[in-house]
Motif scaffolding. Structure first.
Motif, PDB file in Angstrom:
ATOM      1  N   VAL B  86       0.920  -1.253   0.100  1.00 54.09           N
ATOM      2  CA  VAL B  86      -0.220  -0.082  -0.021  1.00 54.09           C
ATOM      3  C   VAL B  86       1.010   1.379   0.134  1.00 54.09           C
ATOM      4  N   ARG B  88       2.667   4.628   0.780  1.00 55.40           N
ATOM      5  CA  ARG B  88       2.463   5.320   1.968  1.00 55.40           C
ATOM      6  C   ARG B  88       1.485   6.496   1.818  1.00 55.40           C
ATOM      7  N   TRP B  94      -5.451   3.508   2.621  1.00 51.17           N
ATOM      8  CA  TRP B  94      -5.452   3.102   4.013  1.00 51.17           C
ATOM      9  C   TRP B  94      -6.467   3.118   4.789  1.00 51.17           C
ATOM     10  N   THR B  97      -8.127  -0.318   3.832  1.00 53.26           N
ATOM     11  CA  THR B  97      -7.467  -1.195   5.044  1.00 53.26           C
ATOM     12  C   THR B  97      -7.795  -1.252   6.213  1.00 53.26           C
ATOM     13  N   LYS B  98      -8.101  -0.193   6.892  1.00 56.00           N
ATOM     14  CA  LYS B  98      -8.822   0.319   8.070  1.00 56.00           C
ATOM     15  C   LYS B  98      -9.928  -0.539   8.042  1.00 56.00           C
ATOM     16  N   MET B 132       4.612   0.198   6.513  1.00 52.90           N
ATOM     17  CA  MET B 132       3.154  -0.382   6.424  1.00 52.90           C
ATOM     18  C   MET B 132       3.109  -1.003   7.781  1.00 52.90           C
ATOM     19  N   GLN B 135       1.807   1.814   9.941  1.00 53.61           N
ATOM     20  CA  GLN B 135       0.497   2.430   9.693  1.00 53.61           C
ATOM     21  C   GLN B 135      -0.574   1.091  10.466  1.00 53.61           C
ATOM     22  N   LEU B 136      -0.249   0.072   9.863  1.00 49.38           N
ATOM     23  CA  LEU B 136      -1.187  -1.226  10.584  1.00 49.38           C
ATOM     24  C   LEU B 136      -1.178  -1.044  12.051  1.00 49.38           C
ATOM     25  N   ILE B 139      -3.548   1.698  12.924  1.00 48.17           N
ATOM     26  CA  ILE B 139      -4.828   1.167  12.632  1.00 48.17           C
ATOM     27  C   ILE B 139      -5.352   0.206  13.823  1.00 48.17           C
TER      28      ILE B 139
END
Lengths: 226, 422
Positions: B86, B88, B94, B97-98, B132, B135-136, B139
């Motif tokens: 994914v 940035r 994103w 994904t969330k 990633m 960010q994950l 989340i």
């Protein structure tokens, strides 16, 4: 750390074996690549060294030859040292005619092809010198110096060996300490894994687990993560 | 919290480029699967009003109900990943994904008052960059604002999950998906420095199949991507050795000829005298550098190129065996024979069969890899095609979560452990 011998070291050691000692070393002088002046206490000889790079230039070769000839006025004998690969560029008969010695060298060692013609019957003088070494203090000094050179070389070799041994000893010592460090934690990990295993059996029987969890070696490996 | 609680609340999520697989340990052998995509709704649309949707994004199995026949559907329908990554700064990706992560966790979160959140094991492509992971993890933290859904989380690379699911601690996992292929040596944990990626997957074979269809008079069908994929799956063959296979096909045309019908339509496809080209499809996946493909490149078929995505170079033309060798040779010499002795081929791109009558000419992927590696001087090779590749990453996640102690804290330098949100 032992340094790699230079070309000058290689050529010098050949003449030191003949009873000479080094008086001076002149790297990259004005006219030649490098120059060695050696003496056996009685006679002094000059060695002009042609490097491999210089052998690619005809003018450099000619210039070095002329400079070597000029040195005959100053020293008892003169020698030209040429890389083994380029030994063919020198006409040996010309050197013999003018009394210039020839040494060929490579990184494995040096070899005297033509001895220099000494101004005052160098060979005889050398013989006389050797015969009279015990009688004259100068000869004594010369001998001592050559002996010192030999011992220095042996010491260098010993030093290199010692370095190697020390290095290996350090590696072994660090490996032992690593093993000592991990040993108690391995025991600890085994204990943890036993605890985890006993908990797993209380949580669920082996048959109730999905197929991908049963008899999976990763369960044991990952349960030791800590 | 105890080890016991953790073991009964492990939740696996596999963020695949095309499919998103998720589910708790209690679900059993097979996870839930939905497409990795999200649809940005228009709140004024009829469907949104009828369904009473107040969300900006719809994900999961109900998504097709919201798709509208509008020109801007392509903009609204977002596939967040490309080659497992994914971008940035791709805010929409994103968001999707969330939303997918929330969707997965809420679907299984029990109403039990003793529930204190899942131990989530997420899996990303081995080439996924560090942002990633960051960010994950963010989340997972954000999802806890309304209700504790994630007690602790960890992220593992997909090839590791495959190795875990197959119960092999030291191996090379070759994961070949739709768009790319990742070669990852593993010895108790992925050897990250040795990972090699190829910019080539099932889609490359689709392109070649499309060219073959054009050459054999089915140019109109060659544009339909899904149809081309089905044709590839039904007619594609993987040759033991391409020259020998072509020679065999020309001497025995009847043995290689095959007519296929597309279900629910009147379409029949028969390559006729060109049936030998069936072998090209499989060969292209493993060795696009074979000189026979030059004529296709000259006629305009795109050559798989080297690209850089994130921090990783994806090589285009490196053959499959060479890629494995390059990856293994980055590992210690002592380890190399062990790695060659366990090669796991995972992903739909390795699904090649040997039809009856073509034994010895057409081979399976594991046999092909063995032959290719042997030709390059590698002995004692044991290659296996992963069973049920669609689910193996998720299964690996569950095993990982089940086994790693709950008090093993996340460490960035090792990229393993639990990040605790409690």
């Amino acid at each position: 750390m032992r340094r790699r011998p230079t070309i000058e070291d290689i050529i010098s050691s050949l003449l030191i074996d003949e009873g000479f000692y080094e008086i001076s070393r002149n790297n990259g002088s004005m006219e030649v690549d490098s120059q060695l002046i050696l003496s056996d206490g009685k006679v002094e000889i000059a060695v002009n060294i042609l490097s491999e790079d210089s052998c690619n230039s005809r003018s450099m070769v000619h210039e070095t030859l002329i400079e070597t000839l000029k040195l005959q006025n100053k020293y008892d004998g003169v020698i030209l040292a040429v890389p083994r690969r380029y030994s063919k560029i020198i006409d040996e008969s010309v050197l013999v005619k003018y009394g210039v010695g020839l040494i060929i060298y490579d990184m494995m060692g040096a070899e005297e092809i033509i001895p220099p013609r000494l101004n005052n019957n160098r060979k005889e003088k050398v013989e006389d010198t050797r015969k009279n070494t015990q009688n004259t203090p100068i000869n004594e000094i010369a001998l001592l110096r050559s002996e010192v050179s030999r011992i220095t070389r042996i010491l260098e070799e010993m030093e290199a060996r010692l370095d190697r041994l020390e290095r290996e000893q350090r590696i072994l010592a660090s490996r032992i300490s690593e093993l000592e460090k991990t040993k108690p934690s391995i025991i600890g990990e085994e204990r943890i894994s036993q605890v985890v295993k006993s908990k797993a059996s209380t949580y669920s029987s082996e048959e109730a687990l999905p197929s991908y969890l049963r008899d999976n070696p990763w369960v044991d490996i990952l349960s030791k993560r800590a | 919290m105890s080890e016991e609680y953790k073991r009964s609340h492990v939740f696996g999520i596999d963020y695949g480029t095309s499919d998103f697989k998720y589910g708790p340990i209690t679900i059993g052998e097979v996870p839930e699967v939905t497409e990795n995509r999200g649809y940005f709704t228009e709140k004024n649309s009829i469907m949104s009003r009828v369904m009473g949707v107040s969300r900006d994004i719809v994900v999961g199995k109900e998504l097709p109900l919201f798709l509208e026949s509008r020109e801007d559907v392509a903009e609204r329908l977002v596939y967040p990943m490309r080659n497992g990554i994914v971008e940035r700064n791709d805010a929409k990706a994103w968001q999707v994904t969330k939303e997918l992560t929330r969707y997965a966790l809420e679907n299984f979160a029990p109403s039990d008052p003793d529930f204190r959140g899942f131990y989530v094991v997420a899996s990303l492509a081995v080439v996924a960059p560090r942002y990633m992971y960051e960010q994950l993890f963010d989340i997972f933290g954000e999802l806890n604002t309304e209700r504790m859904l994630v007690r602790a989380a960890t992220i593992i690379p997909q090839p590791l999950a495959v190795a875990i699911a197959h119960k092999i601690p030291t191996c090379v996992v070759v994961e070949s998906g739709h768009g790319n292929t990742q070669v990852c040596p593993i010895s108790m944990y992925p050897i990250r420095n040795a990972v090699l990626a190829l910019n080539r997957g099932g889609s490359a074979a689709n392109i070649l199949t499309s060219e073959i269809l054009k050459d054999t008079g089915y140019g109109d069908l060659a544009k339909e991507e899904k149809l081309v994929r089905r044709v590839k799956e039904q007619i594609g063959l993987l040759p033991r050795r391409l020259e020998e296979a072509i020679d065999f096909a020309r001497r025995n045309p009847d043995k290689v000829k095959r007519e296929i019908r597309i279900e629910g339509t009147r379409i029949k496809i028969d390559l006729g005298d060109e049936s030998w080209t069936r072998f090209l499809i499989g060969e292209y996946v493993f060795n696009p550098g074979h000189e026979i493909f030059q004529s296709y490149f000259k006629r305009g078929m795109p050559r798989p190129s080297d690209v850089k995505i994130g921090d990783t170079y994806f090589y285009g033309m490196t053959d499959m065996a060479e890629a494995i060798i390059q990856a293994v040779e980055k590992c210690s010499i002592e380890l190399q024979p062990h790695l060659y002795s366990k090669i796991i081929l995972s992903g739909g791109n390795f699904n090649w069969n040997t039809p009856r009558g073509l034994e010895g000419v057409a081979v399976t992927s594991d046999e092909k890899i063995r032959i290719m590696l042997k030709e390059k001087g590698i002995e004692n090779i044991q290659a296996t095609v992963a069973r049920e590749p669609t689910y193996s990453v998720w299964r690996g996640c569950i095993v990982y979560g089940y086994a790693v102690p709950y008090d093993f804290k996340w460490r960035w330098e090792r990229m393993e452990g639990w990040l605790n949100y409690a």
